[in-house]
Design a protein around this motif. Sequence first.
Motif, short mmCIF file in Angstrom:
data_model
loop_
_atom_site.label_atom_id
_atom_site.label_comp_id
_atom_site.label_asym_id
_atom_site.label_seq_id
_atom_site.Cartn_x
_atom_site.Cartn_y
_atom_site.Cartn_z
N ALA A 166 16.47 5.32 -9.69
CA ALA A 166 15.62 6.43 -10.15
C ALA A 166 16.41 7.72 -10.03
O ALA A 166 16.91 8.05 -8.95
N LEU A 167 16.52 8.43 -11.14
CA LEU A 167 17.33 9.65 -11.21
C LEU A 167 16.43 10.83 -11.62
O LEU A 167 15.49 10.64 -12.40
N PRO A 168 16.73 12.03 -11.12
CA PRO A 168 15.98 13.19 -11.62
C PRO A 168 16.31 13.43 -13.09
O PRO A 168 17.45 13.21 -13.53
N ALA A 234 17.68 13.77 -4.25
CA ALA A 234 18.35 12.49 -4.04
C ALA A 234 18.00 11.54 -5.17
O ALA A 234 17.11 11.82 -5.98
N VAL A 235 18.71 10.43 -5.22
CA VAL A 235 18.36 9.33 -6.11
C VAL A 235 17.82 8.20 -5.26
O VAL A 235 17.92 8.23 -4.03
N ALA A 236 17.25 7.17 -5.90
CA ALA A 236 16.67 6.07 -5.12
C ALA A 236 16.80 4.77 -5.87
O ALA A 236 16.64 4.72 -7.09
N LEU A 237 17.08 3.69 -5.14
CA LEU A 237 17.06 2.36 -5.72
C LEU A 237 15.61 1.85 -5.73
O LEU A 237 14.88 2.02 -4.74
N ARG A 248 7.28 8.25 -14.82
CA ARG A 248 6.85 9.65 -14.92
C ARG A 248 7.90 10.43 -15.70
O ARG A 248 9.05 10.02 -15.81
N ASP A 249 7.48 11.57 -16.24
CA ASP A 249 8.35 12.34 -17.15
C ASP A 249 9.54 12.98 -16.46
O ASP A 249 10.58 13.20 -17.10
N ASP A 250 9.42 13.29 -15.16
CA ASP A 250 10.49 14.00 -14.47
C ASP A 250 11.45 13.08 -13.72
O ASP A 250 12.30 13.54 -12.96
N VAL A 251 11.32 11.77 -13.92
CA VAL A 251 12.21 10.79 -13.31
C VAL A 251 12.66 9.81 -14.38
O VAL A 251 11.83 9.33 -15.17
N VAL A 252 13.93 9.51 -14.40
CA VAL A 252 14.49 8.55 -15.35
C VAL A 252 15.05 7.36 -14.57
O VAL A 252 15.81 7.56 -13.62
N CYS A 253 14.67 6.15 -14.96
CA CYS A 253 15.14 4.95 -14.27
C CYS A 253 16.09 4.16 -15.16
O CYS A 253 15.83 3.99 -16.36
N ARG A 254 17.17 3.68 -14.56
CA ARG A 254 18.16 2.90 -15.29
C ARG A 254 18.55 1.67 -14.47
O ARG A 254 18.64 1.75 -13.23
N PRO A 255 18.82 0.52 -15.14
CA PRO A 255 19.31 -0.66 -14.40
C PRO A 255 20.67 -0.38 -13.80
O PRO A 255 21.46 0.39 -14.35
#
Length: 292
Positions: A166-168, A234-237, A248-255
């Motif tokens: 999870a990235l901002p 921070a980022v999170a796994l 959510r719109d303010d967080v982008v998730c990538r594999p």
Amino acid sequence: MDAHIRDLRYFVAVAEELSFTRAATERLFISQPSLSRQIRQLELSMRAKLFERDRRTVALTAAGAALLPMARQIIEQWEGAQRAVAVAREDRILVVGFQTRIGRGLVPSITAALPEWDLRFRQVPWRDPTVGLGDGQVDVAVAWLPMPGDGDYSWTVVSTEDRWVALPAGHRLTSHAVVGFAELTGEPFVALPVSAGPMRDFWLANDQRSAPAVVGAEAETAEEAFELVASGRAVALVSAGNAELYRRDDVVCRPVAGLPPSTLAVVWRRDDRRRAVRALVEKFVSCMCVSP
């Protein structure tokens, strides 16, 4: 001030290990300073010194030796009381613990499949690595492995999911379709509390690093973790399923490439042989594909 059952559990762990470090990290999954504070509070409550300690050794005092068998007995009696209450309510209530949203269609499926039971769902903070099973507040938990390794719990795997990050929004890596784990080196990570034990290390992927993760912040719940990510701290796994559930719109998730997957399981106390518990576990398993 009266002692709590938790204080007695802490005392017994130290007395049996004769090591604050081992008791804290291998049995209780809390920080050593926190354990030392709790023991000091117990000693103040009992108005007696329970341990003799120096830099190398820990030993019971006469007062500690006198307390140990009684502390064990009190803990055993309390656990017996919990089991008796659980049996008495078996025909009415089952409590399911979770730490991240169960989702995945499980709640309505399970509730519909067991109409004879009053199913209640309780969110447990990440500081409790047993997801409420340890102190008896839940009967069955939907939990991410690993669980504490003390042999008190049994589980059945219900899902295996890739780990994502999870990235901002606006982070340099959001333009990537897949993020290599090496690309996250040096990034500050959201960590679970120290008391989460092996789960903290797993969600920091410390076993895949040459050096421990940089911890940018700690969170007690998934909601807190996503807020911290959104703030840019921070980022999170996260699991693939939770990347979708917490969208959510303010967080982008990538594999993330290069990490073994996460494992979701249905967990229960090994000594809990109630028919209702087994029925609930079987319904969870039948509602999801079990990973080989």
